[in-house]
Motif scaffolding. Structure first.
Motif, PDB file in Angstrom:
ATOM      1  N   PHE A 118     -69.792 -69.844  12.378  1.00 60.32           N
ATOM      2  CA  PHE A 118     -70.040 -71.328  11.833  1.00 60.32           C
ATOM      3  C   PHE A 118     -70.563 -71.981  13.276  1.00 60.32           C
ATOM      4  O   PHE A 118     -71.273 -73.140  13.111  1.00 60.32           O
ATOM      5  N   PHE A 119     -69.745 -71.818  14.639  1.00 65.04           N
ATOM      6  CA  PHE A 119     -70.247 -72.643  15.598  1.00 65.04           C
ATOM      7  C   PHE A 119     -71.576 -72.388  15.980  1.00 65.04           C
ATOM      8  O   PHE A 119     -72.139 -73.002  16.600  1.00 65.04           O
ATOM      9  N   LEU A 121     -82.223 -67.881  11.350  1.00 61.48           N
ATOM     10  CA  LEU A 121     -81.076 -67.505  12.027  1.00 61.48           C
ATOM     11  C   LEU A 121     -79.785 -68.276  11.772  1.00 61.48           C
ATOM     12  O   LEU A 121     -78.924 -68.111  11.476  1.00 61.48           O
ATOM     13  N   GLY A 122     -80.033 -69.630  11.698  1.00 59.36           N
ATOM     14  CA  GLY A 122     -79.209 -70.483  11.262  1.00 59.36           C
ATOM     15  C   GLY A 122     -78.555 -70.296   9.887  1.00 59.36           C
ATOM     16  O   GLY A 122     -77.244 -70.537   9.639  1.00 59.36           O
ATOM     17  N   GLN A 123     -79.689 -70.101   9.042  1.00 58.69           N
ATOM     18  CA  GLN A 123     -79.540 -69.767   7.516  1.00 58.69           C
ATOM     19  C   GLN A 123     -78.230 -68.837   7.532  1.00 58.69           C
ATOM     20  O   GLN A 123     -77.440 -68.704   6.879  1.00 58.69           O
ATOM     21  N   SER A 124     -78.765 -67.636   8.021  1.00 61.07           N
ATOM     22  CA  SER A 124     -78.073 -66.238   8.264  1.00 61.07           C
ATOM     23  C   SER A 124     -76.557 -66.431   8.781  1.00 61.07           C
ATOM     24  O   SER A 124     -75.470 -65.879   8.566  1.00 61.07           O
ATOM     25  N   ALA A 125     -76.373 -67.194   9.835  1.00 56.12           N
ATOM     26  CA  ALA A 125     -74.976 -67.449  10.487  1.00 56.12           C
ATOM     27  C   ALA A 125     -74.210 -68.135   9.367  1.00 56.12           C
ATOM     28  O   ALA A 125     -73.188 -67.836   9.574  1.00 56.12           O
ATOM     29  N   LEU A 126     -74.715 -69.194   8.810  1.00 58.67           N
ATOM     30  CA  LEU A 126     -74.009 -70.076   7.776  1.00 58.67           C
ATOM     31  C   LEU A 126     -73.379 -68.841   6.778  1.00 58.67           C
ATOM     32  O   LEU A 126     -72.286 -68.817   6.266  1.00 58.67           O
ATOM     33  N   LEU A 127     -74.370 -67.804   6.341  1.00 61.47           N
ATOM     34  CA  LEU A 127     -74.149 -67.036   5.077  1.00 61.47           C
ATOM     35  C   LEU A 127     -72.932 -66.041   5.717  1.00 61.47           C
ATOM     36  O   LEU A 127     -72.103 -65.666   5.054  1.00 61.47           O
ATOM     37  N   VAL A 128     -72.993 -65.397   6.929  1.00 62.76           N
ATOM     38  CA  VAL A 128     -72.044 -64.766   7.608  1.00 62.76           C
ATOM     39  C   VAL A 128     -70.764 -65.664   7.638  1.00 62.76           C
ATOM     40  O   VAL A 128     -69.647 -64.972   7.203  1.00 62.76           O
ATOM     41  N   ALA A 129     -70.699 -66.696   8.179  1.00 59.01           N
ATOM     42  CA  ALA A 129     -69.697 -67.578   8.064  1.00 59.01           C
ATOM     43  C   ALA A 129     -68.837 -67.583   6.839  1.00 59.01           C
ATOM     44  O   ALA A 129     -67.718 -67.464   6.691  1.00 59.01           O
ATOM     45  N   VAL A 130     -69.514 -68.058   5.790  1.00 63.50           N
ATOM     46  CA  VAL A 130     -69.017 -68.156   4.251  1.00 63.50           C
ATOM     47  C   VAL A 130     -68.315 -66.763   3.845  1.00 63.50           C
ATOM     48  O   VAL A 130     -67.342 -66.744   3.386  1.00 63.50           O
ATOM     49  N   THR A 131     -69.185 -65.782   4.050  1.00 69.67           N
ATOM     50  CA  THR A 131     -68.791 -64.354   3.885  1.00 69.67           C
ATOM     51  C   THR A 131     -67.638 -63.894   4.232  1.00 69.67           C
ATOM     52  O   THR A 131     -66.554 -63.494   3.710  1.00 69.67           O
ATOM     53  N   SER A 132     -67.568 -64.126   5.520  1.00 70.22           N
ATOM     54  CA  SER A 132     -66.209 -63.432   6.333  1.00 70.22           C
ATOM     55  C   SER A 132     -65.281 -64.155   6.156  1.00 70.22           C
ATOM     56  O   SER A 132     -64.005 -63.944   5.794  1.00 70.22           O
ATOM     57  N   PHE A 133     -65.139 -65.482   5.834  1.00 73.03           N
ATOM     58  CA  PHE A 133     -64.133 -66.542   5.493  1.00 73.03           C
ATOM     59  C   PHE A 133     -63.535 -66.302   4.059  1.00 73.03           C
ATOM     60  O   PHE A 133     -62.288 -65.884   3.739  1.00 73.03           O
ATOM     61  N   ARG A 153     -53.546 -58.040   7.357  1.00 71.91           N
ATOM     62  CA  ARG A 153     -53.642 -59.267   8.098  1.00 71.91           C
ATOM     63  C   ARG A 153     -54.339 -59.023   9.487  1.00 71.91           C
ATOM     64  O   ARG A 153     -55.232 -60.183   9.952  1.00 71.91           O
ATOM     65  N   SER A 154     -54.691 -57.829  10.211  1.00 72.08           N
ATOM     66  CA  SER A 154     -55.247 -57.681  11.185  1.00 72.08           C
ATOM     67  C   SER A 154     -56.913 -57.801  10.731  1.00 72.08           C
ATOM     68  O   SER A 154     -57.701 -58.522  11.252  1.00 72.08           O
ATOM     69  N   TYR A 155     -57.191 -57.188   9.630  1.00 78.00           N
ATOM     70  CA  TYR A 155     -58.563 -57.470   8.978  1.00 78.00           C
ATOM     71  C   TYR A 155     -59.035 -58.976   8.877  1.00 78.00           C
ATOM     72  O   TYR A 155     -60.135 -59.194   9.014  1.00 78.00           O
ATOM     73  N   ALA A 156     -58.052 -59.491   8.522  1.00 76.62           N
ATOM     74  CA  ALA A 156     -58.164 -60.858   7.933  1.00 76.62           C
ATOM     75  C   ALA A 156     -58.374 -61.715   9.174  1.00 76.62           C
ATOM     76  O   ALA A 156     -59.084 -62.671   9.232  1.00 76.62           O
ATOM     77  N   LEU A 157     -57.585 -61.542  10.231  1.00 75.39           N
ATOM     78  CA  LEU A 157     -57.729 -62.058  11.691  1.00 75.39           C
ATOM     79  C   LEU A 157     -59.405 -61.662  12.117  1.00 75.39           C
ATOM     80  O   LEU A 157     -59.934 -62.779  12.738  1.00 75.39           O
ATOM     81  N   VAL A 158     -59.584 -60.594  11.897  1.00 74.75           N
ATOM     82  CA  VAL A 158     -61.025 -60.278  12.418  1.00 74.75           C
ATOM     83  C   VAL A 158     -62.172 -61.000  11.627  1.00 74.75           C
ATOM     84  O   VAL A 158     -63.166 -61.601  12.235  1.00 74.75           O
ATOM     85  N   CYS A 159     -61.816 -60.900  10.490  1.00 75.65           N
ATOM     86  CA  CYS A 159     -62.828 -61.950   9.611  1.00 75.65           C
ATOM     87  C   CYS A 159     -62.867 -63.424   9.583  1.00 75.65           C
ATOM     88  O   CYS A 159     -63.884 -63.899  10.111  1.00 75.65           O
ATOM     89  N   MET A 160     -61.679 -63.944  10.030  1.00 79.51           N
ATOM     90  CA  MET A 160     -61.530 -65.489  10.569  1.00 79.51           C
ATOM     91  C   MET A 160     -62.519 -65.586  12.014  1.00 79.51           C
ATOM     92  O   MET A 160     -63.013 -66.496  12.062  1.00 79.51           O
ATOM     93  N   VAL A 161     -62.167 -64.662  12.963  1.00 82.57           N
ATOM     94  CA  VAL A 161     -62.837 -64.915  14.161  1.00 82.57           C
ATOM     95  C   VAL A 161     -64.167 -64.915  14.043  1.00 82.57           C
ATOM     96  O   VAL A 161     -64.808 -65.580  14.501  1.00 82.57           O
ATOM     97  N   VAL A 162     -64.793 -63.864  13.325  1.00 82.68           N
ATOM     98  CA  VAL A 162     -66.228 -63.732  13.144  1.00 82.68           C
ATOM     99  C   VAL A 162     -66.725 -64.843  12.335  1.00 82.68           C
ATOM    100  O   VAL A 162     -67.716 -65.451  12.529  1.00 82.68           O
ATOM    101  N   SER A 163     -65.971 -65.549  11.367  1.00 83.06           N
ATOM    102  CA  SER A 163     -66.199 -66.663  10.712  1.00 83.06           C
ATOM    103  C   SER A 163     -66.447 -67.801  11.596  1.00 83.06           C
ATOM    104  O   SER A 163     -67.434 -68.577  11.173  1.00 83.06           O
TER     105      SER A 163
END
Length: 64
Positions: free
Chosen positions: A52-53, A9-21, A38-48
């Protein structure tokens, strides 16, 4: 200090964070003037940030 082992679960969260960023940065470098991009990038940053947290919480066992 306790050391927790990072599970799948931690590994997949890190993978999602890097991919979304990466998706956010890639979309912004291609077309920053488009409002939809810009809206899509904002959503990706929030997910990232969320992923990450979540990764940090799973690895270190603390929440913000």
């Amino acid at each position: 200090m306790t050391h927790m082992v990072m599970g799948i679960l931690g590994q997949s969260a890190l993978l999602v964070a890097v991919t979304s960023f990466s998706l956010a940065i890639n979309s912004l470098t291609r077309n920053m003037r488009n409002r939809l991009v810009r809206s899509y990038a904002l959503v990706c940053m929030v997910v990232s940030a969320w992923a990450f947290f979540f990764f940090l919480e799973r690895v270190f066992g603390w929440a913000i």
